[in-house]
Design a protein around this motif. Structure first.
Motif, PDB file in Angstrom:
ATOM      1  N   GLY A   1       0.829  -1.208   0.000  1.00  0.00           N
ATOM      2  CA  GLY A   1       0.000   0.000   0.000  1.00  0.00           C
ATOM      3  C   GLY A   1       0.857   1.249   0.000  1.00  0.00           C
ATOM      4  O   GLY A   1       1.581   1.535  -0.942  1.00  0.00           O
ATOM      5  N   LEU A   2       0.814   1.973   1.098  1.00  0.00           N
ATOM      6  CA  LEU A   2       1.543   3.226   1.228  1.00  0.00           C
ATOM      7  C   LEU A   2       3.037   2.983   1.428  1.00  0.00           C
ATOM      8  O   LEU A   2       3.843   3.870   1.212  1.00  0.00           O
ATOM      9  N   GLY A   3       3.395   1.784   1.835  1.00  0.00           N
ATOM     10  CA  GLY A   3       4.803   1.428   1.977  1.00  0.00           C
ATOM     11  C   GLY A   3       5.439   1.886   3.278  1.00  0.00           C
ATOM     12  O   GLY A   3       6.652   2.051   3.351  1.00  0.00           O
ATOM     13  N   LEU A   4       4.639   2.087   4.325  1.00  0.00           N
ATOM     14  CA  LEU A   4       5.194   2.515   5.599  1.00  0.00           C
ATOM     15  C   LEU A   4       5.964   1.377   6.254  1.00  0.00           C
ATOM     16  O   LEU A   4       5.759   0.212   5.944  1.00  0.00           O
ATOM     17  N   ASP A   5       6.855   1.734   7.198  1.00  0.00           N
ATOM     18  CA  ASP A   5       7.616   0.723   7.926  1.00  0.00           C
ATOM     19  C   ASP A   5       7.458   0.935   9.425  1.00  0.00           C
ATOM     20  O   ASP A   5       6.695   1.799   9.862  1.00  0.00           O
ATOM     21  N   SER A   6       8.171   0.159  10.236  1.00  0.00           N
ATOM     22  CA  SER A   6       7.996   0.207  11.682  1.00  0.00           C
ATOM     23  C   SER A   6       8.406   1.553  12.287  1.00  0.00           C
ATOM     24  O   SER A   6       7.797   2.012  13.253  1.00  0.00           O
ATOM     25  N   ILE A   7       9.395   2.201  11.726  1.00  0.00           N
ATOM     26  CA  ILE A   7       9.794   3.529  12.203  1.00  0.00           C
ATOM     27  C   ILE A   7       8.674   4.528  11.921  1.00  0.00           C
ATOM     28  O   ILE A   7       8.354   5.375  12.763  1.00  0.00           O
ATOM     29  N   ASP A   8       8.065   4.420  10.751  1.00  0.00           N
ATOM     30  CA  ASP A   8       6.923   5.278  10.425  1.00  0.00           C
ATOM     31  C   ASP A   8       5.793   5.068  11.434  1.00  0.00           C
ATOM     32  O   ASP A   8       5.141   6.023  11.859  1.00  0.00           O
ATOM     33  N   ALA A   9       5.560   3.826  11.816  1.00  0.00           N
ATOM     34  CA  ALA A   9       4.490   3.517  12.771  1.00  0.00           C
ATOM     35  C   ALA A   9       4.755   4.189  14.111  1.00  0.00           C
ATOM     36  O   ALA A   9       3.839   4.728  14.734  1.00  0.00           O
TER      37      ALA A   9
END
Length: 98
Positions: free
Chosen positions: A48-56
């Motif tokens: 999807g948006l391609g977020l990762d754990s740091i983004d979370a």
């Protein structure tokens, strides 16, 4: 990163919390998409948006400040809470204090 037609959000997500949350996501994470390009049901992570754990983690902090909702990194429900813009907005609506 998903970049759908910008007309998708207004027709699919009339909920103002979803719109506000999309803006928060874009601003907090300095994404190169407009809030209108985040589809309500599209995954926030992976394809999807391609977020990762740091983004979370960054997003959880911003949500806490903006809505008074605490999102813990060890919560077993995080994969469902952060599944999409719509699921995240639903969780915030249910638990918000501010």
């Amino acid at each position: 990163m998903r970049t759908e037609d910008s007309t998708a959000l207004p027709g699919q997500a009339a909920d103002s919390l979803e719109v506000d949350l999309a803006r928060l996501i874009v601003t907090t994470l300095s994404l190169e998409v407009s809030p209108e390009q985040i589809l309500p049901e599209a995954p926030l992570f992976g394809e999807g948006l391609g977020l990762d754990s740091i983004d979370a983690l960054e997003l959880a902090l911003a949500i806490s400040k903006a809505y008074g909702v605490q999102l813990r990194s060890d919560d077993e429900r995080n994969h469902r809470i952060f599944a999409s813009l719509r699921s995240l907005a639903g969780h915030i609506a249910k638990h918000r204090t501010g």
